[in-house]
Design an enzyme around this catalytic site. Structure first.
Site, PDB file in Angstrom:
ATOM      1  N   GLY A  79       0.832  -1.193   0.000  1.00 53.13           N
ATOM      2  CA  GLY A  79       0.000   0.000   0.000  1.00 53.13           C
ATOM      3  C   GLY A  79       0.864   1.238   0.000  1.00 53.13           C
ATOM      4  O   GLY A  79       2.080   1.172   0.203  1.00 53.13           O
ATOM      5  N   CYS A 139       7.072  -0.425   6.247  1.00 51.93           N
ATOM      6  CA  CYS A 139       6.558   0.770   5.577  1.00 51.93           C
ATOM      7  C   CYS A 139       7.598   1.219   4.564  1.00 51.93           C
ATOM      8  O   CYS A 139       8.787   1.250   4.874  1.00 51.93           O
ATOM      9  CB  CYS A 139       6.317   1.872   6.618  1.00 51.93           C
ATOM     10  SG  CYS A 139       5.722   3.417   5.908  1.00 51.93           S
ATOM     11  N   LEU A 140       7.143   1.573   3.375  1.00 49.19           N
ATOM     12  CA  LEU A 140       8.071   2.021   2.338  1.00 49.19           C
ATOM     13  C   LEU A 140       8.802   3.294   2.751  1.00 49.19           C
ATOM     14  O   LEU A 140       9.871   3.580   2.229  1.00 49.19           O
ATOM     15  CB  LEU A 140       7.317   2.248   1.028  1.00 49.19           C
ATOM     16  CG  LEU A 140       6.700   0.988   0.414  1.00 49.19           C
ATOM     17  CD1 LEU A 140       5.868   1.348  -0.811  1.00 49.19           C
ATOM     18  CD2 LEU A 140       7.761  -0.038   0.062  1.00 49.19           C
ATOM     19  N   HIS A 174      -2.973   0.757   8.310  1.00 50.53           N
ATOM     20  CA  HIS A 174      -1.653   1.382   8.181  1.00 50.53           C
ATOM     21  C   HIS A 174      -1.712   2.605   7.264  1.00 50.53           C
ATOM     22  O   HIS A 174      -1.217   3.685   7.616  1.00 50.53           O
ATOM     23  CB  HIS A 174      -0.674   0.327   7.645  1.00 50.53           C
ATOM     24  CG  HIS A 174       0.709   0.825   7.385  1.00 50.53           C
ATOM     25  ND1 HIS A 174       1.825   0.353   8.055  1.00 50.53           N
ATOM     26  CD2 HIS A 174       1.174   1.746   6.498  1.00 50.53           C
ATOM     27  CE1 HIS A 174       2.893   0.981   7.593  1.00 50.53           C
ATOM     28  NE2 HIS A 174       2.533   1.829   6.651  1.00 50.53           N
ATOM     29  N   GLU A 175      -2.328   2.431   6.105  1.00 49.92           N
ATOM     30  CA  GLU A 175      -2.349   3.529   5.134  1.00 49.92           C
ATOM     31  C   GLU A 175      -3.217   4.690   5.603  1.00 49.92           C
ATOM     32  O   GLU A 175      -2.866   5.857   5.407  1.00 49.92           O
ATOM     33  CB  GLU A 175      -2.835   3.039   3.764  1.00 49.92           C
ATOM     34  CG  GLU A 175      -2.004   1.937   3.136  1.00 49.92           C
ATOM     35  CD  GLU A 175      -0.513   2.220   3.101  1.00 49.92           C
ATOM     36  OE1 GLU A 175      -0.114   3.402   3.090  1.00 49.92           O
ATOM     37  OE2 GLU A 175       0.244   1.242   3.114  1.00 49.92           O
ATOM     38  N   GLN A 220       3.104  10.007   1.480  1.00 48.59           N
ATOM     39  CA  GLN A 220       4.386   9.333   1.262  1.00 48.59           C
ATOM     40  C   GLN A 220       5.039   9.752  -0.046  1.00 48.59           C
ATOM     41  O   GLN A 220       6.234   9.511  -0.243  1.00 48.59           O
ATOM     42  CB  GLN A 220       4.207   7.811   1.260  1.00 48.59           C
ATOM     43  CG  GLN A 220       3.847   7.243   2.625  1.00 48.59           C
ATOM     44  CD  GLN A 220       3.749   5.734   2.549  1.00 48.59           C
ATOM     45  OE1 GLN A 220       2.708   5.193   2.225  1.00 48.59           O
ATOM     46  NE2 GLN A 220       4.840   5.048   2.836  1.00 48.59           N
ATOM     47  N   HIS A 254      -1.437   7.024   7.888  1.00 49.99           N
ATOM     48  CA  HIS A 254      -0.524   7.975   7.231  1.00 49.99           C
ATOM     49  C   HIS A 254      -1.222   9.311   6.986  1.00 49.99           C
ATOM     50  O   HIS A 254      -0.582  10.366   7.001  1.00 49.99           O
ATOM     51  CB  HIS A 254      -0.074   7.428   5.869  1.00 49.99           C
ATOM     52  CG  HIS A 254       1.149   6.545   5.913  1.00 49.99           C
ATOM     53  ND1 HIS A 254       2.378   6.987   6.338  1.00 49.99           N
ATOM     54  CD2 HIS A 254       1.324   5.252   5.553  1.00 49.99           C
ATOM     55  CE1 HIS A 254       3.263   5.986   6.236  1.00 49.99           C
ATOM     56  NE2 HIS A 254       2.648   4.925   5.778  1.00 49.99           N
TER      57      HIS A 254
HETATM   58 NI    NI Z   1       3.564   3.112   5.369  1.00 49.43          NI
END
Ligand code: NI
Length: 164
Positions: free
Chosen positions: A46, A89-90, A131-132, A51, A135
């Protein structure tokens, strides 16, 4: 195909609150298309707009069917059950930790044309939706980690290819 730069932990954009989307125009669609390209290139589960430096309430996340779902202005309406598992997480490359999440969520959102819909997520999908969405309020999973995993511990769960 257009990749956007993924912002990393320490970048102030990641701790800001994103604004609701009110215009469902070509600019939004380009953002979504670029987010799909970017998350696939990075092998993520995701990605949230902040981000990639855009403070709008836009996320894509893996759904129950394994396809990415576009969630605009998402609100988690129902949370059930509990799962405890590894998460990454990216924007926090190389770091994985144990995070407790609901095992089942229901999310209300609108699609890229502004049409409302409801989607359920279980397991990894429930984790990704939570999670997303966080953000969008300036939160990273590291705030919820109960234990950072070593490479060996992570490998025992999975190969390390799933980051949200
Ligand atoms: Ni993330």
């Amino acid at each position: 195909m257009a990749l956007r730069e993924i912002r990393e932990q320490g970048d102030p954009v990641l701790s800001k609150v994103s604004r609701e989307v009110t215009e469902f125009n070509g600019r939004l669609h380009q953002l979504l298309d670029d987010m799909h390209d970017t998350v696939r290139e990075a092998n993520g589960a995701g990605l949230a707009a902040p981000q990639v430096g855009v403070l709008r309430r836009v996320v894509i996340a893996i759904g129950d069917d394994g396809q990415f779902v576009e969630l605009i202005n998402p609100v988690i309406k129902l949370q059930e059950g509990e799962q405890d598992g590894p998460e990454g997480c990216l924007s926090v490359p190389g770091v994985y930790g144990m995070v407790k999440r609901p095992d089942h969520v229901t999310v209300e959102a609108v699609d890229r044309y502004g049409k409302p819909f409801t989607v359920e997520g279980h397991g990894l999908s429930a984790r990704a939706f939570c999670h997303e969405t966080e953000h969008l309020d300036g939160h990273l999973f590291t705030e919820r980690v109960t234990k950072i995993l070593t490479d060996e511990e992570l490998a025992a769960y999975y190969g390390g290819q799933d980051s949200e």
